[in-house]
Design a protein around this motif. Sequence first.
Motif, PDB file in Angstrom:
ATOM      1  N   LYS A 116       0.836  -1.205   0.000  1.00  0.00           N
ATOM      2  CA  LYS A 116       0.000   0.000   0.000  1.00  0.00           C
ATOM      3  C   LYS A 116       0.869   1.252   0.000  1.00  0.00           C
ATOM      4  O   LYS A 116       1.821   1.364   0.759  1.00  0.00           O
ATOM      5  N   GLY A 117       0.531   2.180  -0.889  1.00  0.00           N
ATOM      6  CA  GLY A 117       1.263   3.430  -0.986  1.00  0.00           C
ATOM      7  C   GLY A 117       2.345   3.418  -2.060  1.00  0.00           C
ATOM      8  O   GLY A 117       2.825   4.471  -2.466  1.00  0.00           O
ATOM      9  N   LYS A 118       2.727   2.242  -2.523  1.00  0.00           N
ATOM     10  CA  LYS A 118       3.734   2.143  -3.587  1.00  0.00           C
ATOM     11  C   LYS A 118       3.055   2.530  -4.898  1.00  0.00           C
ATOM     12  O   LYS A 118       1.950   2.074  -5.188  1.00  0.00           O
ATOM     13  N   THR A 119       3.692   3.376  -5.686  1.00  0.00           N
ATOM     14  CA  THR A 119       3.078   3.806  -6.941  1.00  0.00           C
ATOM     15  C   THR A 119       3.031   2.649  -7.935  1.00  0.00           C
ATOM     16  O   THR A 119       3.814   1.692  -7.844  1.00  0.00           O
ATOM     17  N   LYS A 120       2.122   2.763  -8.879  1.00  0.00           N
ATOM     18  CA  LYS A 120       2.004   1.742  -9.919  1.00  0.00           C
ATOM     19  C   LYS A 120       3.329   1.614 -10.687  1.00  0.00           C
ATOM     20  O   LYS A 120       3.762   0.515 -11.018  1.00  0.00           O
ATOM     21  N   GLU A 121       3.959   2.748 -10.958  1.00  0.00           N
ATOM     22  CA  GLU A 121       5.198   2.738 -11.735  1.00  0.00           C
ATOM     23  C   GLU A 121       6.315   2.006 -11.001  1.00  0.00           C
ATOM     24  O   GLU A 121       7.055   1.229 -11.599  1.00  0.00           O
ATOM     25  N   VAL A 122       6.453   2.266  -9.715  1.00  0.00           N
ATOM     26  CA  VAL A 122       7.493   1.594  -8.928  1.00  0.00           C
ATOM     27  C   VAL A 122       7.206   0.094  -8.864  1.00  0.00           C
ATOM     28  O   VAL A 122       8.109  -0.731  -9.019  1.00  0.00           O
ATOM     29  N   ALA A 123       5.949  -0.269  -8.665  1.00  0.00           N
ATOM     30  CA  ALA A 123       5.577  -1.683  -8.617  1.00  0.00           C
ATOM     31  C   ALA A 123       5.869  -2.367  -9.949  1.00  0.00           C
ATOM     32  O   ALA A 123       6.387  -3.489  -9.986  1.00  0.00           O
ATOM     33  N   MET A 124       5.560  -1.704 -11.045  1.00  0.00           N
ATOM     34  CA  MET A 124       5.848  -2.266 -12.370  1.00  0.00           C
ATOM     35  C   MET A 124       7.342  -2.486 -12.551  1.00  0.00           C
ATOM     36  O   MET A 124       7.772  -3.539 -13.023  1.00  0.00           O
ATOM     37  N   GLN A 125       8.142  -1.494 -12.173  1.00  0.00           N
ATOM     38  CA  GLN A 125       9.591  -1.615 -12.328  1.00  0.00           C
ATOM     39  C   GLN A 125      10.136  -2.747 -11.464  1.00  0.00           C
ATOM     40  O   GLN A 125      10.997  -3.516 -11.907  1.00  0.00           O
ATOM     41  N   GLU A 126       9.650  -2.878 -10.255  1.00  0.00           N
ATOM     42  CA  GLU A 126      10.106  -3.958  -9.372  1.00  0.00           C
ATOM     43  C   GLU A 126       9.704  -5.319  -9.932  1.00  0.00           C
ATOM     44  O   GLU A 126      10.463  -6.282  -9.828  1.00  0.00           O
ATOM     45  N   TYR A 127       8.533  -5.390 -10.547  1.00  0.00           N
ATOM     46  CA  TYR A 127       8.086  -6.640 -11.174  1.00  0.00           C
ATOM     47  C   TYR A 127       9.030  -7.004 -12.321  1.00  0.00           C
ATOM     48  O   TYR A 127       9.492  -8.142 -12.430  1.00  0.00           O
ATOM     49  N   VAL A 128       9.328  -6.028 -13.175  1.00  0.00           N
ATOM     50  CA  VAL A 128      10.233  -6.244 -14.307  1.00  0.00           C
ATOM     51  C   VAL A 128      11.597  -6.719 -13.802  1.00  0.00           C
ATOM     52  O   VAL A 128      12.156  -7.696 -14.318  1.00  0.00           O
ATOM     53  N   ASP A 129      12.123  -6.062 -12.784  1.00  0.00           N
ATOM     54  CA  ASP A 129      13.433  -6.425 -12.231  1.00  0.00           C
ATOM     55  C   ASP A 129      13.422  -7.828 -11.636  1.00  0.00           C
ATOM     56  O   ASP A 129      14.367  -8.593 -11.825  1.00  0.00           O
ATOM     57  N   LEU A 130      12.344  -8.178 -10.945  1.00  0.00           N
ATOM     58  CA  LEU A 130      12.244  -9.500 -10.331  1.00  0.00           C
ATOM     59  C   LEU A 130      12.211 -10.590 -11.399  1.00  0.00           C
ATOM     60  O   LEU A 130      12.908 -11.608 -11.282  1.00  0.00           O
ATOM     61  N   VAL A 131      11.441 -10.385 -12.445  1.00  0.00           N
ATOM     62  CA  VAL A 131      11.368 -11.388 -13.528  1.00  0.00           C
ATOM     63  C   VAL A 131      12.727 -11.526 -14.209  1.00  0.00           C
ATOM     64  O   VAL A 131      13.163 -12.638 -14.519  1.00  0.00           O
ATOM     65  N   LYS A 132      13.422 -10.407 -14.411  1.00  0.00           N
ATOM     66  CA  LYS A 132      14.778 -10.471 -15.002  1.00  0.00           C
ATOM     67  C   LYS A 132      15.692 -11.330 -14.139  1.00  0.00           C
ATOM     68  O   LYS A 132      16.456 -12.141 -14.648  1.00  0.00           O
ATOM     69  N   ASN A 133      15.638 -11.136 -12.830  1.00  0.00           N
ATOM     70  CA  ASN A 133      16.471 -11.913 -11.916  1.00  0.00           C
ATOM     71  C   ASN A 133      16.106 -13.395 -11.954  1.00  0.00           C
ATOM     72  O   ASN A 133      16.984 -14.254 -11.874  1.00  0.00           O
ATOM     73  N   LEU A 134      14.827 -13.697 -12.065  1.00  0.00           N
ATOM     74  CA  LEU A 134      14.372 -15.080 -12.090  1.00  0.00           C
ATOM     75  C   LEU A 134      14.789 -15.791 -13.377  1.00  0.00           C
ATOM     76  O   LEU A 134      15.018 -16.985 -13.374  1.00  0.00           O
ATOM     77  N   LYS A 135      14.879 -15.018 -14.459  1.00  0.00           N
ATOM     78  CA  LYS A 135      15.295 -15.600 -15.727  1.00  0.00           C
ATOM     79  C   LYS A 135      16.769 -15.974 -15.728  1.00  0.00           C
ATOM     80  O   LYS A 135      17.198 -16.833 -16.486  1.00  0.00           O
ATOM     81  N   GLY A 136      17.529 -15.295 -14.858  1.00  0.00           N
ATOM     82  CA  GLY A 136      18.943 -15.616 -14.733  1.00  0.00           C
ATOM     83  C   GLY A 136      19.812 -14.856 -15.605  1.00  0.00           C
ATOM     84  O   GLY A 136      20.086 -14.498 -16.555  1.00  0.00           O
TER      85      GLY A 136
END
Length: 85
Positions: free
Chosen positions: A65-85
């Motif tokens: 709660k309180g995290k902007t949509k843009e920050v959440a999107m960027q964190e999602y993108v970064d997490l998926v990149k890390n998971l891909k290896g």
Amino acid sequence: MELVNQFENAVAESKTLPEKPSNEILLQLYALYKQGTTGDVDTDPPSNMFDFVAKAKHEAWTELKGKTKEVAMQEYVDLVKNLKG
């Protein structure tokens, strides 16, 4: 607009990861996705106290709660990149 494209690509890529992430990572992906697409949690907690999955999802999303949509999107993108290896 570029971030939205990256986010949409990451969502598609998250479905084709080389191995299934842990439940903790799956919850994180879920919460970031919901925060990035909907914003702050807009639903009531599950009424069935034995629906542990729904409860965990709701709590994970509520924690953002309180995290902007843009920050959440960027964190999602970064997490998926890390998971891909």
